[in-house]
Design an enzyme around this catalytic site. Structure first.
Site, PDB file in Angstrom:
ATOM      1  N   GLY A 126       0.839  -1.190   0.000  1.00 26.44           N
ATOM      2  CA  GLY A 126       0.000   0.000   0.000  1.00 26.44           C
ATOM      3  C   GLY A 126       0.873   1.238   0.000  1.00 26.44           C
ATOM      4  O   GLY A 126       2.058   1.177   0.359  1.00 26.44           O
ATOM      5  N   GLN A 186       3.005   9.840   1.863  1.00 30.10           N
ATOM      6  CA  GLN A 186       4.287   9.141   1.677  1.00 30.10           C
ATOM      7  C   GLN A 186       5.027   9.611   0.431  1.00 30.10           C
ATOM      8  O   GLN A 186       6.211   9.329   0.264  1.00 30.10           O
ATOM      9  CB  GLN A 186       4.064   7.624   1.599  1.00 30.10           C
ATOM     10  CG  GLN A 186       3.572   7.038   2.914  1.00 30.10           C
ATOM     11  CD  GLN A 186       3.427   5.537   2.832  1.00 30.10           C
ATOM     12  OE1 GLN A 186       2.433   5.036   2.336  1.00 30.10           O
ATOM     13  NE2 GLN A 186       4.434   4.809   3.286  1.00 30.10           N
ATOM     14  N   CYS A 217       6.371  -0.704   7.013  1.00 27.53           N
ATOM     15  CA  CYS A 217       5.924   0.521   6.354  1.00 27.53           C
ATOM     16  C   CYS A 217       7.048   1.038   5.470  1.00 27.53           C
ATOM     17  O   CYS A 217       8.200   1.099   5.907  1.00 27.53           O
ATOM     18  CB  CYS A 217       5.569   1.574   7.407  1.00 27.53           C
ATOM     19  SG  CYS A 217       5.053   3.145   6.691  1.00 27.53           S
ATOM     20  N   LEU A 218       6.726   1.418   4.250  1.00 28.59           N
ATOM     21  CA  LEU A 218       7.751   1.927   3.329  1.00 28.59           C
ATOM     22  C   LEU A 218       8.418   3.195   3.864  1.00 28.59           C
ATOM     23  O   LEU A 218       9.539   3.511   3.487  1.00 28.59           O
ATOM     24  CB  LEU A 218       7.137   2.218   1.954  1.00 28.59           C
ATOM     25  CG  LEU A 218       6.617   1.001   1.163  1.00 28.59           C
ATOM     26  CD1 LEU A 218       5.892   1.469  -0.099  1.00 28.59           C
ATOM     27  CD2 LEU A 218       7.751   0.050   0.814  1.00 28.59           C
ATOM     28  N   HIS A 244      -3.844   0.552   8.084  1.00 27.11           N
ATOM     29  CA  HIS A 244      -2.501   1.142   8.009  1.00 27.11           C
ATOM     30  C   HIS A 244      -2.499   2.378   7.100  1.00 27.11           C
ATOM     31  O   HIS A 244      -1.980   3.436   7.460  1.00 27.11           O
ATOM     32  CB  HIS A 244      -1.512   0.082   7.498  1.00 27.11           C
ATOM     33  CG  HIS A 244      -0.103   0.568   7.363  1.00 27.11           C
ATOM     34  ND1 HIS A 244       0.934   0.075   8.127  1.00 27.11           N
ATOM     35  CD2 HIS A 244       0.458   1.500   6.549  1.00 27.11           C
ATOM     36  CE1 HIS A 244       2.055   0.697   7.796  1.00 27.11           C
ATOM     37  NE2 HIS A 244       1.797   1.562   6.831  1.00 27.11           N
ATOM     38  N   GLU A 245      -3.117   2.232   5.934  1.00 27.06           N
ATOM     39  CA  GLU A 245      -3.107   3.341   4.965  1.00 27.06           C
ATOM     40  C   GLU A 245      -3.993   4.490   5.420  1.00 27.06           C
ATOM     41  O   GLU A 245      -3.646   5.661   5.230  1.00 27.06           O
ATOM     42  CB  GLU A 245      -3.529   2.839   3.579  1.00 27.06           C
ATOM     43  CG  GLU A 245      -2.637   1.743   2.998  1.00 27.06           C
ATOM     44  CD  GLU A 245      -1.147   2.061   3.026  1.00 27.06           C
ATOM     45  OE1 GLU A 245      -0.779   3.253   2.912  1.00 27.06           O
ATOM     46  OE2 GLU A 245      -0.350   1.118   3.197  1.00 27.06           O
ATOM     47  N   HIS A 276      -2.167   6.708   7.778  1.00 20.10           N
ATOM     48  CA  HIS A 276      -1.260   7.659   7.125  1.00 20.10           C
ATOM     49  C   HIS A 276      -1.969   8.979   6.820  1.00 20.10           C
ATOM     50  O   HIS A 276      -1.376  10.054   6.922  1.00 20.10           O
ATOM     51  CB  HIS A 276      -0.726   7.088   5.805  1.00 20.10           C
ATOM     52  CG  HIS A 276       0.510   6.247   5.957  1.00 20.10           C
ATOM     53  ND1 HIS A 276       1.679   6.738   6.485  1.00 20.10           N
ATOM     54  CD2 HIS A 276       0.756   4.951   5.630  1.00 20.10           C
ATOM     55  CE1 HIS A 276       2.596   5.772   6.480  1.00 20.10           C
ATOM     56  NE2 HIS A 276       2.058   4.673   5.973  1.00 20.10           N
TER      57      HIS A 276
HETATM   58 ZN    ZN Z   1       2.983   2.884   5.832  1.00 19.94          ZN
END
Ligand code: ZN
Length: 163
Positions: free
Chosen positions: A47, A52, A89-90, A131-132, A135
């Site tokens: 995701g 991000q 997480c990226l 999670h998304e 953000h």
């Molecule tokens: Zn993330």
């Protein structure tokens, strides 16, 4: 595949802002979505949310195994149960944490055609969507883990900044 955006990492203030609702789902949003999907796949993510890549708008993309999807102005209407699972997480690269989130959610959001979708999600998909959505509210998985795990994680992140 190109990666049009650099992924913002922990410490970047854009990851800590509450994103704005999208009021007009137009060609610019479609282009943003396509570029986000490219960026997500290039980074081998499941995701990717707009902050991000430095954009403060309520949109994320994901692919939990059934192809890429875009969610605009997502809302978690209800959540229930608990599920412990390992998450990464990226924007917090190469760190993985096992912690509890609700197991099931009722979720709604708009697609690129402006159609609203409301559905129930459980386990992995529910995890990704939570999670998304976090953000878009300026939250990171670091806010969800135990305080001991957080102390350890922040120490590791600080050490990384030095080098
Ligand atoms: Zn993330």
């Amino acid at each position: 595949m190109s990666a049009p955006f650099e992924i913002r990492e922990y410490g970047d203030p854009v990851l800590r802002t509450r994103c704005r609702e999208i009021t007009n789902i137009d060609a610019a949003i479609a282009k943003l979505s396509a570029d986000m999907i490219d960026t997500m796949y290039s980074a081998r993510g499941v995701g990717l949310a707009a902050p991000q890549i430095g954009v403060r708008s309520r949109i994320f993309v994901y692919d939990e195994g059934n192809g890429p999807k875009t969610m605009i102005n997502p809302v978690i209407e209800e959540s229930s149960g608990t599920w412990e699972f390992e998450e990464g997480c990226l924007s917090v690269p190469k760190m993985y944490f096992t912690f509890v989130r609700p197991k099931s959610i009722t979720f709604s959001g708009f697609d690129l055609d402006g159609n609203q979708h409301a559905f129930k999600a459980t386990d992995y998909l529910a995890r990704v969507l939570q999670h998304e959505t976090d953000h878009l509210d300026g939250k990171l998985l670091l806010d969800r883990i135990t305080s001991d795990d957080r102390k350890q994680a922040l120490r590791t992140l600080r050490l990384r900044e030095v080098h």
